[in-house]
Motif scaffolding. Sequence first.
Motif, PDB file in Angstrom:
ATOM      1  N   UNK A  94       0.835  -1.158   0.059  1.00  6.21           N
ATOM      2  CA  UNK A  94       0.037   0.144   0.064  1.00  6.21           C
ATOM      3  C   UNK A  94       0.900   1.376  -0.075  1.00  6.21           C
ATOM      4  N   UNK A  95       1.782   1.236   0.938  1.00  2.00           N
ATOM      5  CA  UNK A  95       2.724   2.275   0.964  1.00  2.00           C
ATOM      6  C   UNK A  95       3.406   2.752  -0.426  1.00  2.00           C
ATOM      7  N   UNK A  96       3.661   1.806  -0.979  1.00  2.00           N
ATOM      8  CA  UNK A  96       4.518   1.710  -2.242  1.00  2.00           C
ATOM      9  C   UNK A  96       3.598   2.422  -3.596  1.00  2.00           C
ATOM     10  N   UNK A  97       2.330   1.346  -3.652  1.00  2.66           N
ATOM     11  CA  UNK A  97       1.616   1.672  -4.650  1.00  2.66           C
ATOM     12  C   UNK A  97       0.757   2.821  -4.713  1.00  2.66           C
ATOM     13  N   UNK A  98       0.315   3.389  -3.704  1.00  2.00           N
ATOM     14  CA  UNK A  98      -0.512   4.398  -3.592  1.00  2.00           C
ATOM     15  C   UNK A  98       0.012   5.653  -4.236  1.00  2.00           C
ATOM     16  N   UNK A 115      12.946  -2.024   1.715  1.00  2.00           N
ATOM     17  CA  UNK A 115      13.284  -0.905   0.631  1.00  2.00           C
ATOM     18  C   UNK A 115      12.757  -1.486  -0.782  1.00  2.00           C
ATOM     19  N   UNK A 116      13.414  -2.737  -1.184  1.00  3.68           N
ATOM     20  CA  UNK A 116      13.107  -3.369  -2.169  1.00  3.68           C
ATOM     21  C   UNK A 116      11.756  -3.668  -2.644  1.00  3.68           C
ATOM     22  N   UNK A 117      11.057  -4.045  -1.707  1.00  2.00           N
ATOM     23  CA  UNK A 117       9.551  -4.301  -1.652  1.00  2.00           C
ATOM     24  C   UNK A 117       8.819  -3.155  -2.142  1.00  2.00           C
ATOM     25  N   UNK A 140       5.229  -0.782  -9.839  1.00  3.16           N
ATOM     26  CA  UNK A 140       4.164  -1.281 -10.327  1.00  3.16           C
ATOM     27  C   UNK A 140       2.848  -0.454 -10.121  1.00  3.16           C
ATOM     28  N   UNK A 141       2.977   0.375  -9.005  1.00  7.08           N
ATOM     29  CA  UNK A 141       1.732   1.345  -8.765  1.00  7.08           C
ATOM     30  C   UNK A 141       1.557   2.311  -9.958  1.00  7.08           C
ATOM     31  N   UNK A 142       2.567   2.840 -10.454  1.00  3.80           N
ATOM     32  CA  UNK A 142       2.644   3.695 -11.497  1.00  3.80           C
ATOM     33  C   UNK A 142       2.107   3.087 -12.741  1.00  3.80           C
ATOM     34  N   UNK A 143       2.400   1.890 -13.280  1.00  6.57           N
ATOM     35  CA  UNK A 143       1.865   1.096 -14.472  1.00  6.57           C
ATOM     36  C   UNK A 143       0.492   0.694 -14.097  1.00  6.57           C
ATOM     37  N   UNK A 144       0.192   0.498 -12.859  1.00  6.62           N
ATOM     38  CA  UNK A 144      -1.243   0.137 -12.481  1.00  6.62           C
ATOM     39  C   UNK A 144      -2.349   1.320 -12.550  1.00  6.62           C
ATOM     40  N   UNK A 193      -2.952  -0.248  -8.165  1.00  5.03           N
ATOM     41  CA  UNK A 193      -1.563  -0.551  -8.009  1.00  5.03           C
ATOM     42  C   UNK A 193      -1.157  -1.990  -7.727  1.00  5.03           C
ATOM     43  N   UNK A 194      -1.790  -2.755  -6.919  1.00  7.16           N
ATOM     44  CA  UNK A 194      -1.666  -4.205  -6.489  1.00  7.16           C
ATOM     45  C   UNK A 194      -2.003  -5.098  -7.425  1.00  7.16           C
ATOM     46  N   UNK A 195      -2.939  -4.791  -8.566  1.00  2.79           N
ATOM     47  CA  UNK A 195      -3.518  -5.697  -9.437  1.00  2.79           C
ATOM     48  C   UNK A 195      -2.546  -6.788 -10.162  1.00  2.79           C
ATOM     49  N   UNK A 196      -1.358  -6.199 -10.513  1.00  3.80           N
ATOM     50  CA  UNK A 196      -0.111  -6.969 -11.057  1.00  3.80           C
ATOM     51  C   UNK A 196       1.185  -7.265 -10.219  1.00  3.80           C
ATOM     52  N   UNK A 197       0.922  -6.997  -8.888  1.00  3.83           N
ATOM     53  CA  UNK A 197       2.325  -7.025  -8.356  1.00  3.83           C
ATOM     54  C   UNK A 197       2.575  -8.589  -7.968  1.00  3.83           C
TER      55      UNK A 197
END
Length: 313
Positions: free
Chosen positions: A86-90, A188-190, A197-201, A208-212
């Motif tokens: 969530x923190x990364x994809x949002x 950090x890697x995750x 992936x969030x940008x792509x989603x 964001x998490x649909x294709x992670x």
Amino acid sequence: MYFPVAGIEVNPFIPPLVAFVVSFFTSMGGVSGAFLLMPFQVSFLGYTSPSVSATNQLFNIVAIPSGVLRYIREGRMVWPLTVVVIAGTLPGVLVGAIIRVKWLPDPAAFKLFASTVLLWIGIKLVLNIFRKDKSRNKDAEEKFQQLVKDHSSKSEEGVKLPTVRVLKFSTTRVSYEFYGEVYDCSTIGLMSLSLIVGVVGGIYGIGGGSIIAPFFVTIFGLPVYTVAGAALMGTFVTSVAGVIFYQAIAPLYPNMVIAPDWMLGILFGIGGMAGMYLGARCQKFFPAKSIKWMLAAVILFTACKYISEFFLK
């Protein structure tokens, strides 16, 4: 039935039926099914405006909670992984939404972008399947599958299947145990992967998490039985933000259809809700390798379809 925002006419029973079938299979791999509903809406329904991205994320909001609830009840929700997703994809989803509206409003350009992303994911997943499994992943997944088979009739009577046990969650590491095997990853890697992936989603309109989930399986070597819940939960949260964002910026682009088609999105979501719950419930009965093959097949099929449509027109 006519949907004025989408500008299409379709039998109202078609959206929930299609969403049910798609979500049943894709939810097993931690994918909401939105990435397949997108080409269905664009290619079969003729819904090509940027609004389709927001409508697709509305589908996630309605459909995902049922699948997430099932994973929580079965103790296979890795909460630290969920928080990182969530923190990364949002923020990535919000950036992706801006890119979609400003630079990819043209359906042809959008299809080429989407096909490139999907093709890369599909190839990575296939290579991962053919590559010799890491012994810890293979052993844990096979042991879990065997236990499910041995106790499938008893599990409904109270026999508890293995659950995830979090060992460490900090700004540097995420570590958890599943069926006797420990999985340790860089926080950090995750988060960095989640942001990309969030940008792509966000651009694709699938949350964001649909294709992670395929990325976690292929890059970090995490078992699909433990990433599905986190991926779906991340998709739900980022989709809420995505829909709000699209609705908020709609007045700034009066010459474009940006806000979601609420009725169409809800119809898709109703079918997806039932499909995701059953898919999450049945996931443990399917071998991990079969789930990966299923994801790879639908991803590559969609990518090839988009590529052919782009170059043949």
